[in-house]
Design an enzyme around this catalytic site. Structure first.
Site, PDB file in Angstrom:
ATOM      1  N   HIS A 140      49.455   2.900 -87.033  1.00  0.00           N
ATOM      2  CA  HIS A 140      48.194   2.790 -86.302  1.00  0.00           C
ATOM      3  C   HIS A 140      47.139   2.090 -87.161  1.00  0.00           C
ATOM      4  O   HIS A 140      46.464   1.165 -86.708  1.00  0.00           O
ATOM      5  CB  HIS A 140      47.730   4.192 -85.892  1.00  0.00           C
ATOM      6  CG  HIS A 140      46.361   4.250 -85.307  1.00  0.00           C
ATOM      7  ND1 HIS A 140      46.123   4.409 -83.957  1.00  0.00           N
ATOM      8  CD2 HIS A 140      45.125   4.195 -85.888  1.00  0.00           C
ATOM      9  CE1 HIS A 140      44.826   4.437 -83.739  1.00  0.00           C
ATOM     10  NE2 HIS A 140      44.192   4.307 -84.892  1.00  0.00           N
ATOM     11  N   GLU A 141      47.003   2.528 -88.410  1.00  0.00           N
ATOM     12  CA  GLU A 141      45.989   1.943 -89.290  1.00  0.00           C
ATOM     13  C   GLU A 141      46.324   0.496 -89.642  1.00  0.00           C
ATOM     14  O   GLU A 141      45.437  -0.364 -89.705  1.00  0.00           O
ATOM     15  CB  GLU A 141      45.854   2.782 -90.567  1.00  0.00           C
ATOM     16  CG  GLU A 141      45.346   4.202 -90.342  1.00  0.00           C
ATOM     17  CD  GLU A 141      44.013   4.237 -89.614  1.00  0.00           C
ATOM     18  OE1 GLU A 141      43.198   3.306 -89.780  1.00  0.00           O
ATOM     19  OE2 GLU A 141      43.779   5.193 -88.862  1.00  0.00           O
ATOM     20  N   HIS A 144      45.242  -1.953 -87.005  1.00  0.00           N
ATOM     21  CA  HIS A 144      43.824  -2.317 -87.071  1.00  0.00           C
ATOM     22  C   HIS A 144      43.633  -3.522 -87.996  1.00  0.00           C
ATOM     23  O   HIS A 144      42.841  -4.428 -87.707  1.00  0.00           O
ATOM     24  CB  HIS A 144      42.997  -1.151 -87.612  1.00  0.00           C
ATOM     25  CG  HIS A 144      42.712  -0.080 -86.607  1.00  0.00           C
ATOM     26  ND1 HIS A 144      42.297  -0.334 -85.328  1.00  0.00           N
ATOM     27  CD2 HIS A 144      42.756   1.283 -86.717  1.00  0.00           C
ATOM     28  CE1 HIS A 144      42.106   0.812 -84.679  1.00  0.00           C
ATOM     29  NE2 HIS A 144      42.381   1.798 -85.502  1.00  0.00           N
ATOM     30  N   GLU A 214      41.023   1.723 -80.463  1.00  0.00           N
ATOM     31  CA  GLU A 214      41.882   2.846 -80.832  1.00  0.00           C
ATOM     32  C   GLU A 214      43.095   2.942 -79.897  1.00  0.00           C
ATOM     33  O   GLU A 214      44.214   3.204 -80.343  1.00  0.00           O
ATOM     34  CB  GLU A 214      41.085   4.152 -80.804  1.00  0.00           C
ATOM     35  CG  GLU A 214      40.001   4.244 -81.863  1.00  0.00           C
ATOM     36  CD  GLU A 214      40.535   4.113 -83.276  1.00  0.00           C
ATOM     37  OE1 GLU A 214      41.702   4.503 -83.526  1.00  0.00           O
ATOM     38  OE2 GLU A 214      39.791   3.614 -84.138  1.00  0.00           O
TER      39      GLU A 214
END
Length: 305
Positions: A140-141, A144, A214
């Site tokens: 997930h990070e 980004h 997100e």
């Protein structure tokens, strides 16, 4: 270099529109200040200088504020191993790896581009998550970073506080000069009104972009790892544990909510939830459930698949 994270054209479009609108908003705001305060050099220099500092040093500021430090492979071999595998799988540069000593279970990514990025996890997160759950959070990070929305949200967040900072400076500058006539009062009344409007508009634009990014990161991570249920399990576990963290321990972290895996809102966010930087837990789990069905994975939000 284009990573193998699933691209999101809607995210790219939203980032472009948000930056365009914020740019117009702040060009107008700075122009109004120049006309009202008659000090264009000071306004422009201060605004530009702060923007450059925020863009180039945001990673160091975030690490310092969150008690994070860069860690080498010898100290955290498992953490480095997971990030190595994900970066190879995504075909992207490996970011700097950092660990925060905070018990608050969370993670964040920061940096101006994929070649100058930092991914930081807290010791509280490492202690609570299973390997598959940690992989989902790190994916997930990393998404980004790959989508470049970390840099966009950094710039957007900075612009959101610029109005207040310039107004404070102008206020104290005028105060020390002793200008207290009716014209001065009228000028500051106009400046405060314009600043409040600018801040409110930028606040709403940033929150809308932050919530969407997100969801985009959840989607990209789920598709990269092929285990959306593990990410759902991490979300459920981390959100539940954050709700039990003492309120005073959340205060430092809340300034960086826009960068976190999950927001540090405490047990009862109340009206703050309406203006959250993140979508609701239910919305994120629902999306991951749909991806699980698409991939043929049995989705169980409370247990890693």
């Amino acid at each position: 270099m284009q990573s193998r994270f699933r691209s999101d054209r809607r995210l790219t479009a939203r980032m472009g529109v948000t930056l365009f609108l914020l740019g117009l908003l702040y060009v107008g705001f700075v122009a109004a200040l120049i006309v009202l305060l008659k000090s264009w050099v000071l306004v422009v220099v201060v605004a530009a200088g702060m923007l450059v500092a925020q863009y180039w040093f945001s990673d160091r500021v975030a690490l310092y504020a969150m008690h994070g430090r860069v860690v080498e492979r010898e100290e955290y071999p498992d953490l480095h191993g997971v990030i190595d595998r994900l970066c190879a799988q995504a075909d992207m540069p490996k970011p700097v790896v950092a660990v925060s000593s905070m018990d608050l279970p969370n993670a964040f990514a920061t940096g101006r581009n994929p070649d100058h990025a930092v991914v930081c996890v807290t010791t509280g997160l490492l202690r609570r998550l299973e390997p598959a759950e940690l992989e989902g959070v790190l994916a997930h990070e990393l998404s980004h970073v790959a989508h470049k929305d970390v840099a966009v949200i950094t710039v957007a967040s900075f612009l959101g506080v610029l109005a207040g900072l310039i107004v404070r400076f102008a206020f104290y500058s005028s105060l020390f000069r002793g200008r207290r006539d009716q014209n001065t009062i009228a000028v500051f009344g106009i400046v405060m009104g314009v600043s409040m409007a600018v801040y409110a508009i930028s606040f709403l634009l940033i929150r809308a972009l932050s919530r969407y990014r997100e969801l985009a990161a959840d989607r990209a991570a789920a598709h990269l790892t092929g285990r959306p249920s593990a990410l759902a399990s991490a979300l459920t576990k981390v959100s539940g544990d954050i709700a039990r963290i003492p309120t005073e321990d959340l205060r430092t972290a809340q300034a960086f909510n826009a960068f976190f895996f999950t927001p540090a809102l405490g047990a009862e966010p109340g009206l703050a939830g309406l203006f959250s930087t993140h979508p609701s837990l239910e919305q994120r789990l629902e999306q991951l459930g749909r991806i699980s069905a698409e991939l043929g994975e049995a989705a169980t939000p409370g247990k890693a698949g």
